[in-house]
Design a protein around this motif. Structure first.
Motif, PDB file in Angstrom:
ATOM      1  N   GLU A  74       0.989  -1.037   0.018  1.00  2.00           N
ATOM      2  CA  GLU A  74       0.029   0.118  -0.289  1.00  2.00           C
ATOM      3  C   GLU A  74       1.136   1.295   0.251  1.00  2.00           C
ATOM      4  O   GLU A  74       0.635   1.652  -0.624  1.00  2.00           O
ATOM      5  CB  GLU A  74      -0.516   0.187   1.093  1.00  2.00           C
ATOM      6  CG  GLU A  74      -1.951  -1.221   0.864  1.00  2.00           C
ATOM      7  CD  GLU A  74      -2.211  -1.237   2.328  1.00  2.00           C
ATOM      8  OE1 GLU A  74      -2.842  -0.016   3.338  1.00  2.00           O
ATOM      9  OE2 GLU A  74      -4.291  -2.181   2.425  1.00  2.00           O
ATOM     10  N   ALA A  75       1.837   1.185   0.320  1.00  2.00           N
ATOM     11  CA  ALA A  75       2.989   2.085   0.630  1.00  2.00           C
ATOM     12  C   ALA A  75       3.400   2.248  -0.941  1.00  2.00           C
ATOM     13  O   ALA A  75       3.469   3.843  -1.146  1.00  2.00           O
ATOM     14  CB  ALA A  75       4.077   2.139   1.937  1.00  2.00           C
ATOM     15  N   LEU A  76       4.075   1.449  -1.116  1.00  2.00           N
ATOM     16  CA  LEU A  76       4.135   1.590  -2.582  1.00  2.00           C
ATOM     17  C   LEU A  76       3.463   2.003  -3.356  1.00  2.00           C
ATOM     18  O   LEU A  76       4.087   2.871  -4.671  1.00  2.00           O
ATOM     19  CB  LEU A  76       5.648   0.619  -2.397  1.00  2.00           C
ATOM     20  CG  LEU A  76       6.977  -0.216  -2.182  1.00  2.00           C
ATOM     21  CD1 LEU A  76       7.250  -1.110  -1.955  1.00  2.00           C
ATOM     22  CD2 LEU A  76       7.901   0.758  -1.850  1.00  2.00           C
ATOM     23  N   ALA A  77       2.445   1.628  -3.335  1.00  2.00           N
ATOM     24  CA  ALA A  77       1.530   2.369  -4.288  1.00  2.00           C
ATOM     25  C   ALA A  77       1.451   3.240  -4.113  1.00  2.00           C
ATOM     26  O   ALA A  77       0.859   4.353  -5.153  1.00  2.00           O
ATOM     27  CB  ALA A  77       0.131   1.193  -3.997  1.00  2.00           C
ATOM     28  N   ALA A  78       0.951   3.932  -3.285  1.00  2.00           N
ATOM     29  CA  ALA A  78       1.078   5.559  -3.677  1.00  2.00           C
ATOM     30  C   ALA A  78       2.910   5.939  -3.286  1.00  2.00           C
ATOM     31  O   ALA A  78       2.288   7.311  -4.244  1.00  2.00           O
ATOM     32  CB  ALA A  78       1.091   6.255  -1.483  1.00  2.00           C
TER      33      ALA A  78
END
Length: 402
Positions: free
Chosen positions: A330-334
């Protein structure tokens, strides 16, 4: 009239001349390694699916070990023949004069790899080769070498196809990506020879500025600095061939002296890195110092999303983070879209190369890759993405929520 009984002996496998070598490398870097070895002046350079073959004298083998930044090992081809069973491979290995090449006090390890081999157990083939080597020592001196699977003095490699076997004696010892400067294990998943190969694929030369804005433990920075200073990657380590019974210490000293004399002073190039992790930067500085390039690289604490290029054009290379846990994903997708925006806004005029195993990166970063080169970090399939940053031309329409 006296008669003489003719004794027919089983012919032994032909011993290969001591001038055929094979240099395995990370998959995807075979062509780059072939170019590197040819530039070293080696003869008969020929790329294969898993590495590069070449021919030469022992001084050439020594230079390849000392200077190759991309090879994983330098293997000396000592035997080759057809086989149908494990016994055929045993006889092939037993025929070779192992006691002529290394002392019985040296510990050994056997590694076997195969493609389409009909034999059921590579472990049994490994055992048979080990037995053959030990039996040959017993035949000639009534003693046998011991096995050490962790830190052997001599590594024996066998490669099997459907009906042919090739035997090699490893001249390197520890893998060549172990340069000798990284004292702290587990710092970075990116191996040094893979980093060096990536730098070659970018086309970077020391005449261009180089920036790694997510430098981690500094592998790209160390490799680039040693290239710029013409420091041989193997100058700080030892090699297995130094323990060979036939080792020519005087020739080896000449090779080392020539390498040291060819090193250049640290001036006229720009290499820098940043990271948001203070502990990582501490490790970077230690690694740069241990590698002898501390004064050649500038590192500082900064976020890749805020870093500005030092000059209008150059090469940016990085290994962005990737994760497998849900929170990481989720963090990397952002993060990836923000990284793409930062590159478009700040790095126009630069060639950007991102190395990643994350298949989402090209979908989320919002940039059009000019080239995607398949590479492998060990068994992990990755891609090297190349982006030519031209201001305004790489923007994509913003996604519309539905």
């Amino acid at each position: 009239m006296a008669t003489h009984r003719i004794v027919r002996r089983e012919p032994r496998e032909r011993i290969e001349p001591a001038n055929r070598f094979f240099a395995p490398c990370p998959r995807g870097l075979e062509a780059a390694l072939a170019q590197e070895l040819a530039a070293l002046g080696l003869q008969g350079v020929e790329a294969d699916s898993a590495g590069v073959a070449f021919t030469g004298a022992w001084a050439d083998c020594q230079r390849a070990n000392l200077h190759s930044r991309i090879a994983s090992r330098i293997l000396w081809r000592v035997g080759h023949g057809r086989y149908r069973s494990e016994d055929d491979i045993y006889r092939m290995a037993f025929a070779l004069p192992w006691p002529r090449w290394f002392d019985v006090e040296c510990t050994i390890r056997v590694n076997v790899a195969a493609i389409r081999s009909p034999l059921r157990s590579l472990e049994f083939v490994t055992l048979r080769i080990k037995d053959a080597v030990c039996d040959r020592f017993r035949e000639e001196g009534d003693r046998r070498p011991s096995v050490d699977t962790l830190a052997p003095d001599m590594r024996i490699h066998a490669f099997l196809t459907a009906d042919e076997a090739t035997l090699y004696l490893d001249t390197s010892g520890d893998a060549l990506f172990k340069r000798g400067w990284r004292k702290r294990a587990g710092e970075a998943p990116l191996r040094e020879n893979l980093a060096a190969g990536i730098l070659r694929l970018t086309g970077w030369t020391p005449r261009e500025p180089l920036v790694d804005p997510m430098c981690g433990s500094g592998t790209f920075l160390v490799e680039a600095a040693q290239m710029a200073l013409n420091i041989a990657p193997g100058r700080g380590r030892r090699f297995a061939f130094e323990k060979f019974a036939t080792h020519d210490a005087a020739s080896w000293q000449q090779v080392r002296d020539a390498a040291l004399a060819a090193e250049t002073p640290g001036a006229g190039f720009s290499i820098s890195g940043t990271d948001t992790d203070r502990a990582a930067l501490t490790a970077v500085k230690r690694n740069l110092d241990d590698a002898g390039v501390a004064g050649a690289v500038r590192v500082e604490l900064a976020d890749v999303l805020d870093v500005a290029p030092p000059v209008p054009a150059g090469v940016l290379v990085a290994n962005p983070p990737y994760g497998v846990r849900m929170g990481d994903m989720e963090a990397l997708a952002a993060f990836y879209p923000r990284l793409g925006d930062a590159l478009k806004q700040r790095w126009a005029g630069w060639r950007v190369f991102l190395f990643s195993a994350d298949v989402r990166l090209p979908k989320l970063i919002g940039l059009k890759a000019q080239r995607r080169t398949p590479l492998y970090n060990g068994a992990l399939e990755c891609r090297l993405y190349e982006y030519r940053m031209i201001e305004g031309s790489l923007r994509r329409p913003a996604a519309v929520a539905v």
